[in-house]
Design an enzyme around this catalytic site. Structure first.
Site, short mmCIF file in Angstrom:
data_model
loop_
_atom_site.label_atom_id
_atom_site.label_comp_id
_atom_site.label_asym_id
_atom_site.label_seq_id
_atom_site.Cartn_x
_atom_site.Cartn_y
_atom_site.Cartn_z
N GLU A 33 5.29 39.57 -8.11
CA GLU A 33 5.90 38.37 -8.69
C GLU A 33 5.66 37.14 -7.84
OE1 GLU A 33 6.45 38.10 -11.98
OE2 GLU A 33 7.84 39.76 -11.73
N ASP A 173 0.26 35.96 -17.27
CA ASP A 173 0.86 36.19 -18.59
C ASP A 173 -0.20 36.16 -19.69
OD1 ASP A 173 3.19 36.29 -17.20
OD2 ASP A 173 4.00 34.41 -17.97
#
Length: 390
Positions: A33, A173
């Protein structure tokens, strides 16, 4: 059921049947992340929760869009300059994709479009990237005979976020939504865009997606601030280290980084980035070797780092992750996505998911004051056209 619902909605809106149907998944990131914009490795997968769309060609240069999720209706005139306007709300994402693909030289024409998604809004499952790739694939199939490479759609989505919306996010993404594969996670090197598929066999365990229902808008959060902090730290460290991004820094020089950076916040961001990058490799091997207890520990370590060093969690995410981690049938949990609210994931024994959800939900509601939402999803293929059947 979704397609019947979508076709009916299209007919009610445009008094005609759609010519094409599409599905664009959302995603979870297993680990890795806030390192996709730092040249790191990420480990996401596309999921079967996503955005459905129906479309047909028009005879003019107008794109009409209607969403079943939002009341806002919009039009895009292809004869006029396409500009970001805040009052356009969700419409800005399709507008950005249209503009990017036009600038890249692809054919774009008039369309009637309806969209409907089952992604919780503002939950950190990348609803914006899902919509971007959906619109891109519509343009691909209706006006370019399916010849636009998927990576061009990925770049058009990223351009929309970075250049049109103004969010300095990475490519993860859009990449996994455009390139994902059913029942596989994707190990992606965001520096080189080299990638490989990793079969996601969790045996007697599954991921439970935990939506805090704390909605956030990244453009208005500290996301861009974190990006600036990383850029500043890199600029300082490049005076001593020959690296192109933070994830190229060696693990062994952390004390040296601390001395060079001076600012505590900059050191903390760097610390998270380089160790999170390492956790991606470890998580991939843990899955390959069926060491799921080790995977669970890596998830929990990731969350602790995101809380203490990157500071992007918040009380809602911390509460739901703590409740999950304390459950006997959970191997580990962490926030997924950019943070500041949104979702977390937990690795839970399949036959105990009902009990897990009940107990975690009770703890979360007691502490936060409102309910969380829990989702379980299979792993999806990338954005694709669906058959139009009566």
């Amino acid at each position: 059921m979704q397609l019947k619902f979508l076709k009916q909605f299209f007919f009610e809106t445009f008094a005609a049947k759609p010519e094409h149907l599409f599905f664009s998944p959302s995603r979870i990131n297993i680990v890795g992340e806030h390192i996709d914009y730092n040249g790191g490795k990420v480990f996401p997968c596309a999921i079967q929760i996503g955005t459905y769309g129906a479309a047909r060609k028009r005879g003019d240069n107008v794109i009409k869009l209607v969403s079943k999720n939002f009341s806002h209706y919009g039009e895009i005139s292809l004869n006029e300059e396409i500009l970001y306007q805040e009052e356009h709300q969700w419409m800005n994402y399709p507008m950005g994709v249209v503009r990017s693909l036009k600038e890249r030289g692809y054919s774009v024409g008039g369309m009637d479009i309806v969209v409907w998604g089952n992604i919780p809004n503002g939950a950190g499952l990348s609803s914006s990237a899902s919509l971007e790739l959906l619109i891109g694939e519509m343009i691909n199939q209706l006006y370019n005979d399916g010849t636009i490479p998927k990576m061009e759609l990925v770049y058009a989505g990223k351009d929309t976020e970075n250049k049109f919306i103004g969010l300095q996010s990475g490519i993860m993404d859009q990449f996994v939504i455009g390139m994902g594969r059913k029942d596989n996670a994707v190990l992606l090197d965001t520096n080189t865009l080299d990638f490989k598929y990793v079969p996601l066999n969790l045996h007697e365990y599954t991921f439970v997606i935990m939506n805090t229902n704390k909605r956030r808008e990244l453009k208005d959060s500290k996301y861009n601030e974190r990006r600036r902090e990383c850029d500043k730290a890199l600029e300082i460290l490049q005076q001593e280290f020959s690296v192109r991004n933070l994830c190229e820094l060696p693990l062994c020089d952390c004390e040296k980084y601390k001395k060079l950076l001076h600012e505590e916040n900059l050191y903390k961001r760097v610390y998270h980035v380089i160790f999170e990058n390492q956790r991606v490799y470890l998580a991939m091997h843990a899955i390959k070797e069926n060491r799921l207890s080790d995977l669970g520990k890596l998830l929990s370590e990731s969350h602790r780092s995101l809380k203490e060093y990157y500071e992007v969690t918040g009380k809602e995410l911390d509460c739901i992750v703590n409740a999950a981690q304390s459950h006997a049938d959970c191997l580990g949990a962490r926030m997924t996505g950019a943070g500041f609210g949104g979702c977390a994931i937990a690795l839970v024994k399949k036959d105990k998911t009902d009990q897990f959800i009940q107990e975690v939900s009770k703890k979360y509601t007691s502490e936060i004051g409102y309910e969380a939402e829990f989702l379980i999803s299979g792993i999806s293929d990338s954005v694709h056209e669906l058959p139009v059947v009566e």
